[in-house]
Design a protein around this motif. Structure first.
Motif, PDB file in Angstrom:
ATOM      1  N   GLY A   1     -10.101   4.204  -0.225  1.00 50.24           N
ATOM      2  CA  GLY A   1      -8.846   4.858  -0.589  1.00 50.24           C
ATOM      3  C   GLY A   1      -8.655   5.023  -2.088  1.00 50.24           C
TER       4      GLY A   1
ATOM      5  N   THR B   1       0.846  -1.191   0.000  1.00 50.75           N
ATOM      6  CA  THR B   1       0.000   0.000   0.000  1.00 50.75           C
ATOM      7  C   THR B   1       0.881   1.241   0.000  1.00 50.75           C
TER       8      THR B   1
ATOM      9  N   LYS C   1      -1.395   7.658  -0.077  1.00 56.35           N
ATOM     10  CA  LYS C   1      -2.697   7.972  -0.671  1.00 56.35           C
ATOM     11  C   LYS C   1      -2.518   8.771  -1.961  1.00 56.35           C
ATOM     12  N   GLY C   2      -3.309   8.401  -2.963  1.00 55.59           N
ATOM     13  CA  GLY C   2      -3.269   9.088  -4.247  1.00 55.59           C
ATOM     14  C   GLY C   2      -2.437   8.373  -5.286  1.00 55.59           C
TER      15      GLY C   2
ATOM     16  N   ARG D   1       1.077  -0.228   5.396  1.00 56.90           N
ATOM     17  CA  ARG D   1       0.100   0.783   5.818  1.00 56.90           C
ATOM     18  C   ARG D   1      -1.269   0.147   6.067  1.00 56.90           C
TER      19      ARG D   1
ATOM     20  N   TYR E   1      -7.445   2.870  -4.081  1.00 55.23           N
ATOM     21  CA  TYR E   1      -6.206   2.217  -4.521  1.00 55.23           C
ATOM     22  C   TYR E   1      -6.415   1.291  -5.718  1.00 55.23           C
TER      23      TYR E   1
END
Length: 192
Positions: free
Chosen positions: A138, A82, A85-86, A104, A140
């Motif tokens: 998230g 992971t 973020k983004g 994470r 992802y």
């Protein structure tokens, strides 16, 4: 600095996440075993060598037996790391001898080399007949699937199917969903 705007879709998804999180607690080990059986058949029917799976979080479908089985038949298993973020996920090679390290959000991944999968297995909290899935929020997997442009298979339990998952512009539908009841080819016009 202004607070970020929360859309109606975000509110709907957050509420649905709370509702669906408990769904998995009611399923048996036999349900998970049936799901893994359908999943491995679906994977082995495809011309892919490198499969991105997941190491389970609490109350998620446990794909560890599937990872071992894929490794035994000569397929390369990759597990996600992971990222911040983004960003899309990155995948690391896994073998039964791999050491796992903490990542994470309570995730675990191997320390081995980074690689790119031919197929991505995607967990969800909910899904609909059009192949849209509700993840953990998230983004992802949507970012990862957009970046990789490889086939993906969603996996979870039949009781996680709902009429319609709230979707936004970046949500990517899945062509195939596997549950303990079998393989579902979704009704999304994108795949017709």
């Amino acid at each position: 600095m202004a607070a970020p705007q929360i859309s109606e879709i975000d509110v709907l998804k957050k509420s649905l996440r709370r509702k669906m999180a408990g769904c998995r607690r009611t399923l048996s080990c036999a349900d998970e075993e049936r799901l893994r059986g359908f999943l491995i058949k679906e994977i082995l029917a495809q011309p892919v060598r490198k499969i991105a799976a997941v190491w389970p979080l609490a109350e998620e479908v446990d794909l560890r037996p599937l990872c071992y089985a894929l490794s035994e038949v000569g397929r390369q298993v990759l597990l996600p790391e992971t990222t911040p973020k983004g960003f899309p996920l990155i995948f690391r090679r896994w073998t039964p001898a791999s050491s796992m390290i903490a990542g994470r959000f309570g995730t675990s991944h191997p320390e081995d080399e980074i690689d790119v999968p031919d197929l991505v297995l995607v967990p969800f909290l909910a899904f609909d007949r059009f192949g849209y899935r509700l993840g953990y929020g998230g983004g992802y997997y949507d970012r990862t699937l957009a970046a990789l442009n490889v086939p993906a298979i969603g996996f979870g339990f039949a009781g996680q199917q709902i009429d319609a998952v709230p979707t936004g512009p970046y949500d990517i539908p899945l062509k195939t969903i596997v549950t303990e009841c079998g393989v579902i080819r979704t009704d999304n016009p994108k795949f017709l």
